[in-house]
Scaffold this motif. Sequence first.
Motif, PDB file in Angstrom:
ATOM      1  N   GLY A 220       0.969   1.907  21.988  1.00 60.14           N
ATOM      2  CA  GLY A 220      -0.431   2.137  22.289  1.00 60.14           C
ATOM      3  C   GLY A 220      -1.187   2.860  21.213  1.00 60.14           C
ATOM      4  N   GLY A 221      -0.502   3.387  20.227  1.00 63.19           N
ATOM      5  CA  GLY A 221      -1.173   4.108  19.153  1.00 63.19           C
ATOM      6  C   GLY A 221      -1.277   3.263  17.903  1.00 63.19           C
ATOM      7  N   ALA A 222      -1.870   3.807  16.887  1.00 59.25           N
ATOM      8  CA  ALA A 222      -2.030   3.097  15.622  1.00 59.25           C
ATOM      9  C   ALA A 222      -0.935   3.513  14.659  1.00 59.25           C
ATOM     10  CB  ALA A 222      -3.397   3.413  15.018  1.00 59.25           C
ATOM     11  N   ALA A 223      -0.529   2.581  13.826  1.00 59.25           N
ATOM     12  CA  ALA A 223       0.499   2.877  12.833  1.00 59.25           C
ATOM     13  C   ALA A 223      -0.083   3.773  11.747  1.00 59.25           C
ATOM     14  CB  ALA A 223       1.028   1.584  12.218  1.00 59.25           C
ATOM     15  N   ALA A 224       0.733   4.718  11.289  1.00 59.24           N
ATOM     16  CA  ALA A 224       0.270   5.603  10.230  1.00 59.24           C
ATOM     17  C   ALA A 224       0.124   4.839   8.926  1.00 59.24           C
ATOM     18  CB  ALA A 224       1.259   6.754  10.069  1.00 59.24           C
ATOM     19  N   ALA A 225       1.054   3.935   8.651  1.00 55.98           N
ATOM     20  CA  ALA A 225       1.003   3.131   7.434  1.00 55.98           C
ATOM     21  C   ALA A 225       1.865   1.899   7.632  1.00 55.98           C
ATOM     22  CB  ALA A 225       1.495   3.935   6.236  1.00 55.98           C
ATOM     23  N   ALA A 226       1.546   0.859   6.895  1.00 56.04           N
ATOM     24  CA  ALA A 226       2.314  -0.379   6.992  1.00 56.04           C
ATOM     25  C   ALA A 226       3.712  -0.178   6.417  1.00 56.04           C
ATOM     26  CB  ALA A 226       1.596  -1.499   6.240  1.00 56.04           C
ATOM     27  N   VAL A 227       4.707  -0.740   7.112  1.00 58.68           N
ATOM     28  CA  VAL A 227       6.083  -0.662   6.616  1.00 58.68           C
ATOM     29  C   VAL A 227       6.224  -1.597   5.420  1.00 58.68           C
ATOM     30  CG1 VAL A 227       8.504  -1.079   7.186  1.00 58.68           C
ATOM     31  CG2 VAL A 227       6.956  -0.125   8.913  1.00 58.68           C
ATOM     32  N   PRO A 228       6.724  -1.127   4.285  1.00 57.24           N
ATOM     33  CA  PRO A 228       6.829  -1.989   3.098  1.00 57.24           C
ATOM     34  C   PRO A 228       7.738  -3.190   3.347  1.00 57.24           C
ATOM     35  CG  PRO A 228       7.155   0.314   2.532  1.00 57.24           C
ATOM     36  CD  PRO A 228       7.174   0.243   4.015  1.00 57.24           C
ATOM     37  N   VAL A 229       7.358  -4.332   2.803  1.00 55.45           N
ATOM     38  CA  VAL A 229       8.151  -5.555   2.871  1.00 55.45           C
ATOM     39  C   VAL A 229       8.318  -6.062   1.444  1.00 55.45           C
ATOM     40  CG1 VAL A 229       8.301  -7.914   3.738  1.00 55.45           C
ATOM     41  CG2 VAL A 229       7.301  -6.125   5.175  1.00 55.45           C
ATOM     42  N   TYR A 230       9.564  -6.266   1.015  1.00 52.90           N
ATOM     43  CA  TYR A 230       9.841  -6.660  -0.360  1.00 52.90           C
ATOM     44  C   TYR A 230      10.304  -8.112  -0.407  1.00 52.90           C
ATOM     45  CZ  TYR A 230       9.866  -1.576  -0.734  1.00 52.90           C
ATOM     46  OH  TYR A 230       9.520  -0.251  -0.652  1.00 52.90           O
ATOM     47  N   SER A 231       9.692  -8.894  -1.274  1.00 54.02           N
ATOM     48  CA  SER A 231       9.996 -10.326  -1.347  1.00 54.02           C
ATOM     49  C   SER A 231      11.235 -10.628  -2.167  1.00 54.02           C
ATOM     50  CB  SER A 231       8.810 -11.089  -1.948  1.00 54.02           C
ATOM     51  OG  SER A 231       8.532 -10.633  -3.262  1.00 54.02           O
ATOM     52  N   GLY A 232      11.598  -9.745  -3.105  1.00 59.06           N
ATOM     53  CA  GLY A 232      12.782  -9.976  -3.918  1.00 59.06           C
ATOM     54  C   GLY A 232      12.677 -11.243  -4.750  1.00 59.06           C
ATOM     55  N   THR A 233      13.799 -11.895  -4.983  1.00 60.65           N
ATOM     56  CA  THR A 233      13.820 -13.156  -5.725  1.00 60.65           C
ATOM     57  C   THR A 233      14.621 -14.192  -4.944  1.00 60.65           C
ATOM     58  OG1 THR A 233      15.776 -12.473  -6.980  1.00 60.65           O
ATOM     59  CG2 THR A 233      13.615 -12.044  -7.983  1.00 60.65           C
ATOM     60  N   THR A 234      14.357 -15.443  -5.237  1.00 65.35           N
ATOM     61  CA  THR A 234      15.075 -16.553  -4.630  1.00 65.35           C
ATOM     62  C   THR A 234      15.968 -17.194  -5.680  1.00 65.35           C
ATOM     63  OG1 THR A 234      13.228 -16.954  -3.123  1.00 65.35           O
ATOM     64  CG2 THR A 234      14.831 -18.721  -3.369  1.00 65.35           C
ATOM     65  N   MET A 235      17.252 -17.369  -5.357  1.00 64.01           N
ATOM     66  CA  MET A 235      18.205 -17.914  -6.316  1.00 64.01           C
ATOM     67  C   MET A 235      18.421 -19.409  -6.066  1.00 64.01           C
ATOM     68  SD  MET A 235      22.170 -16.838  -7.033  1.00 64.01           S
ATOM     69  CE  MET A 235      22.712 -17.503  -5.456  1.00 64.01           C
ATOM     70  N   PHE A 236      18.306 -20.191  -7.129  1.00 63.01           N
ATOM     71  CA  PHE A 236      18.580 -21.623  -7.079  1.00 63.01           C
ATOM     72  C   PHE A 236      19.855 -21.883  -7.875  1.00 63.01           C
ATOM     73  CE2 PHE A 236      14.131 -21.131  -6.300  1.00 63.01           C
ATOM     74  CZ  PHE A 236      13.816 -22.095  -5.367  1.00 63.01           C
ATOM     75  N   SER A 237      20.803 -22.599  -7.293  1.00 62.88           N
ATOM     76  CA  SER A 237      22.080 -22.824  -7.970  1.00 62.88           C
ATOM     77  C   SER A 237      22.544 -24.259  -7.786  1.00 62.88           C
ATOM     78  CB  SER A 237      23.147 -21.860  -7.433  1.00 62.88           C
ATOM     79  OG  SER A 237      23.374 -22.104  -6.055  1.00 62.88           O
ATOM     80  N   ALA A 238      23.354 -24.722  -8.736  1.00 60.67           N
ATOM     81  CA  ALA A 238      23.935 -26.056  -8.685  1.00 60.67           C
ATOM     82  C   ALA A 238      25.255 -26.027  -9.430  1.00 60.67           C
ATOM     83  CB  ALA A 238      22.994 -27.090  -9.296  1.00 60.67           C
ATOM     84  N   ALA A 239      26.171 -26.917  -9.042  1.00 63.62           N
ATOM     85  CA  ALA A 239      27.471 -27.019  -9.702  1.00 63.62           C
ATOM     86  C   ALA A 239      27.862 -28.482  -9.806  1.00 63.62           C
ATOM     87  CB  ALA A 239      28.534 -26.232  -8.937  1.00 63.62           C
ATOM     88  N   VAL A 240      28.459 -28.852 -10.948  1.00 62.72           N
ATOM     89  CA  VAL A 240      28.922 -30.220 -11.158  1.00 62.72           C
ATOM     90  C   VAL A 240      30.357 -30.192 -11.669  1.00 62.72           C
ATOM     91  CG1 VAL A 240      26.646 -31.204 -11.605  1.00 62.72           C
ATOM     92  CG2 VAL A 240      27.974 -30.268 -13.503  1.00 62.72           C
ATOM     93  N   SER A 241      31.143 -31.159 -11.246  1.00 62.41           N
ATOM     94  CA  SER A 241      32.491 -31.339 -11.753  1.00 62.41           C
ATOM     95  C   SER A 241      32.501 -32.605 -12.599  1.00 62.41           C
ATOM     96  CB  SER A 241      33.488 -31.461 -10.589  1.00 62.41           C
ATOM     97  OG  SER A 241      34.799 -31.692 -11.081  1.00 62.41           O
ATOM     98  N   VAL A 242      32.864 -32.457 -13.889  1.00 64.34           N
ATOM     99  CA  VAL A 242      32.808 -33.576 -14.821  1.00 64.34           C
ATOM    100  C   VAL A 242      34.194 -33.797 -15.427  1.00 64.34           C
ATOM    101  CG1 VAL A 242      31.655 -34.551 -16.833  1.00 64.34           C
ATOM    102  CG2 VAL A 242      30.437 -32.918 -15.379  1.00 64.34           C
ATOM    103  N   THR A 243      34.633 -35.048 -15.432  1.00 66.34           N
ATOM    104  CA  THR A 243      35.883 -35.422 -16.092  1.00 66.34           C
ATOM    105  C   THR A 243      35.549 -36.172 -17.371  1.00 66.34           C
ATOM    106  OG1 THR A 243      37.085 -35.579 -13.993  1.00 66.34           O
ATOM    107  CG2 THR A 243      38.028 -36.726 -15.878  1.00 66.34           C
ATOM    108  N   PHE A 244      36.001 -35.624 -18.523  1.00 67.91           N
ATOM    109  CA  PHE A 244      35.759 -36.212 -19.837  1.00 67.91           C
ATOM    110  C   PHE A 244      37.032 -36.882 -20.340  1.00 67.91           C
ATOM    111  CE2 PHE A 244      32.744 -32.686 -19.533  1.00 67.91           C
ATOM    112  CZ  PHE A 244      31.560 -33.251 -20.012  1.00 67.91           C
ATOM    113  N   GLU A 245      36.881 -37.966 -21.060  1.00 72.83           N
ATOM    114  CA  GLU A 245      37.999 -38.572 -21.783  1.00 72.83           C
ATOM    115  C   GLU A 245      38.073 -37.942 -23.174  1.00 72.83           C
ATOM    116  OE1 GLU A 245      38.029 -42.779 -21.933  1.00 72.83           O
ATOM    117  OE2 GLU A 245      37.813 -43.040 -19.766  1.00 72.83           O
ATOM    118  N   LEU A 246      39.273 -37.680 -23.636  1.00 67.49           N
ATOM    119  CA  LEU A 246      39.480 -37.040 -24.923  1.00 67.49           C
ATOM    120  C   LEU A 246      40.039 -38.044 -25.934  1.00 67.49           C
ATOM    121  CD1 LEU A 246      41.123 -33.691 -23.775  1.00 67.49           C
ATOM    122  CD2 LEU A 246      38.702 -34.143 -24.177  1.00 67.49           C
ATOM    123  N   GLU A 247      39.779 -37.752 -27.174  1.00 70.19           N
ATOM    124  CA  GLU A 247      40.346 -38.576 -28.257  1.00 70.19           C
ATOM    125  C   GLU A 247      40.908 -37.670 -29.346  1.00 70.19           C
ATOM    126  OE1 GLU A 247      36.242 -39.347 -30.817  1.00 70.19           O
ATOM    127  OE2 GLU A 247      37.075 -40.958 -29.589  1.00 70.19           O
TER     128      GLU A 247
END
Length: 247
Positions: A220-247
Motif C-alpha cells: 500500500g505504500g510507495a517504493a523508496a527507489a526502483a530495484v536495479p535490474v542489470y541486463s548483462g550480456t548474451t552469449m552466442f555459441s556454435a561448434a562444428v566437428s570437421v574431418t579433414f583428409e591429410l596428405e
Amino acid sequence: MKRGFVAALLAGLLVASLAFFAPPVHPAKAAETQDTARTLTVTGRGQLDAKPDTAVISLGVSELRSTPIEAYNALQASITKIAEAVQAMGIKEDQIQTSIFNLSAEYDWSQEKGRQLVGYRATNTLTITTQELDKVANLIQAAVEAGANELNGVSFSVKNSDKLLEEALKLAVDDARAKANLVAGELGAKVARVQSVSVQDQGVSLVRAKAEAEGMRMDGGAAAAAVPVYSGTTMFSAAVSVTFELE
C-alpha cells in the motif's frame, strides 16, 4: 559315374583358366585398397557476447475473494491500473500482452476441519516488451505501485540473433581449420580437403533476472527507489566437428 567325373574335371579346368588369364593387380593399387585415407577430426568452437537490446518483463496480479465475481472485478481493476501506469511511462498498447488469465477456487486443508473452501483466486499476468532497457527498473516499480503483486522475472534478448549466430558459426569453422593445420603440421602432414562436417550445437544463452513478488510488494505504500535490474550480456555459441583428409 563317368559323366559326373568328366563334368567335375571340366569345371576345374575352367576355374584354372580364368585365374591364369585374369589381369594382374598392380602393387600400388593393392596397397591403396588396403590402406584407408589418413584423416584428422577436430572440433571448432565459436563464441561471442552481445549487449541485449530488448527486455521482456513478466508481472501481474493475483486477487483472492469470497466469490468468483468479486475476484474477477478486483483483478480487472488492478490490471487496468497497471496497464495505465506503464503506458504513462511511454509503453504502447501493442507492447503489452496478456500471458496468463486464470480464475479458480482455492481450498485449505486441516486435520480438524478437512478440506474447506477459502475463496476464489483470479490471476492475470502481463508481459511488457521494451527496447528502452534503462526504463526496466522504473517500469517494474510503477507496476508494483499500481497494484502488481507477482513478478515472474525479466528476460533480455538481442533482435538480430540470427546474424550473431552465423558469426559464431564462422568463428567455429575458422577455429576448426586452425586446429587442423596446427596438428597436421606437428605430425609432418598437410591438410588436403574436407571429408565431412557436422554442426554439433548452435544456440544462445539468454541472461535472465528474477525477483520474488513478496520482496517487492509495496503493502500500500510507495517504493523508496526502483530495484536495479542489470541486463548483462548474451552469449552466442556454435561448434562444428570437421574431418579433414591429410596428405
